[in-house]
Design an enzyme around this catalytic site. Structure first.
Site, PDB file in Angstrom:
ATOM      1  N   LYS A  53      17.622  -9.116  -7.071  1.00  0.00           N
ATOM      2  CA  LYS A  53      16.941  -9.817  -8.160  1.00  0.00           C
ATOM      3  C   LYS A  53      16.708 -11.289  -7.811  1.00  0.00           C
ATOM      4  CE  LYS A  53      18.835  -6.507 -11.401  1.00  0.00           C
ATOM      5  NZ  LYS A  53      19.971  -6.116 -12.249  1.00  0.00           N
ATOM      6  N   GLN A  97      24.582  -8.727 -15.630  1.00  0.00           N
ATOM      7  CA  GLN A  97      24.716  -7.531 -14.797  1.00  0.00           C
ATOM      8  C   GLN A  97      25.868  -6.655 -15.283  1.00  0.00           C
ATOM      9  OE1 GLN A  97      22.614  -6.690 -12.112  1.00  0.00           O
ATOM     10  NE2 GLN A  97      23.686  -4.740 -12.268  1.00  0.00           N
ATOM     11  N   ASP A 120      16.054  -7.603 -19.915  1.00  0.00           N
ATOM     12  CA  ASP A 120      16.520  -6.257 -19.576  1.00  0.00           C
ATOM     13  C   ASP A 120      16.118  -5.249 -20.650  1.00  0.00           C
ATOM     14  OD1 ASP A 120      17.667  -5.441 -17.244  1.00  0.00           O
ATOM     15  OD2 ASP A 120      19.697  -6.054 -17.748  1.00  0.00           O
TER      16      ASP A 120
END
Length: 280
Positions: A53, A97, A120
């Site tokens: 990422k 995460q 997300d």
């Protein structure tokens, strides 16, 4: 029949090139898309994903804000960081995460992110808007799956779609997104009776169950479009949830593992961040 490849690597490269062009134009206006990624602990897989990422951000011309926290971080400390990122005008997207250490409740953490910065797509507000058919920051993997399906130019309306797996990350949202495209959707899971019979009806099959080579050729309809979300590490390497070789002899389209859905997830994360930056 030998299936055509749904090449996520190729499509994601095209999308990322477009994102880079748009980012260049935004930067000329003084706006730099900013993505904050928070990694708590030392989970090896998470470290790899975070690295991908961060690399994607730099290649796109984004500002990348990586926060590495020790595994001993408390929930209060993490929520304090999220609060600061929520108020930071340079941060357009926040990603925490997963998985998180056991002392931290992921639902509490994800709900603390401002919905407009939830790139997300896991915040309850964004999921609720998805259910209601309203504009939302869509979860990255399901969004990538839909882009892959649309790249085939096969109409989704009226098709029988079967999703194996009911996770909040993939199964549930991709079912909602297929429903929004007017597909007829069946969600199968560990308690589904006669699962293979449901799968055999699928014009479009999304396998996200986390079991290596679970979907065999005898379960797949001739000419089906097969999207394999699974990433399973075996001694011989990475394999998906679909028995790729035999199934590719029956399907019309199929995603490889690796190189299918995975690259699309990163591309959609960058796209979601860019979309939020453009709203500034």
């Amino acid at each position: 029949m030998t299936a055509r490849i749904l090449d996520g690597k190729k499509l994601s490269a095209e999308i990322r090139a477009s994102i880079k062009e748009e980012t260049t134009l935004l930067r000329e206006k003084g706006i730099v898309p900013g993505l904050a990624v928070v990694l708590v602990g030392d989970d090896p897989a998470s470290k790899v994903y975070v690295g991908q990422k961060e690399k994607g951000c730099l290649e796109a011309g984004f500002a990348s804000f990586l926060h590495r926290l020790p595994a001993s971080t408390t929930q209060e400390e993490l929520l304090d960081l999220i609060g600061r990122l929520n108020g930071d005008a340079l941060v357009h997207g926040i990603l925490v995460q997963l998985p998180l250490p056991p002392q931290i409740d992921p639902d509490t953490v994800l709900a603390a992110i401002r919905p407009e910065k939830d790139v997300d797509g896991f915040h309850p507000v964004n999921i609720g808007r998805l259910v209601a058919g309203l504009p939302a920051c869509e979860p990255c993997t399901p969004k990538g799956i839909l882009r892959l399906l649309k790249s085939t130019e096969i109409p989704l309306a009226g098709k029988e779609a079967v999703v194996i797996g009911r996770s909040n990350i993939v199964g549930k949202p991709v079912a909602l997104m297929l429903l929004a495209e007017s597909a007829t959707v069946t969600v199968c899971h560990s308690r589904t009776r006669d699962l293979a019979e449901h799968v055999r009806r699928a014009d479009i099959l999304v396998a996200a169950i986390g079991k290596p080579r679970f979907v065999t050729a005898d379960m797949v309809k001739e000419g089906a479009v097969v999207v394999d979300v699974g990433i399973n590490r075996l001694e011989e390497g990475l394999v998906g949830d679909v028995d790729y070789g035999p199934v590719s002899e029956k399907a019309s389209w199929i995603t490889p593992v690796p190189g299918g859905v995975g690259p699309m997830t990163i591309a959609m994360l960058l796209e979601n961040t860019l979309e939020q930056a453009k709203k500034v």
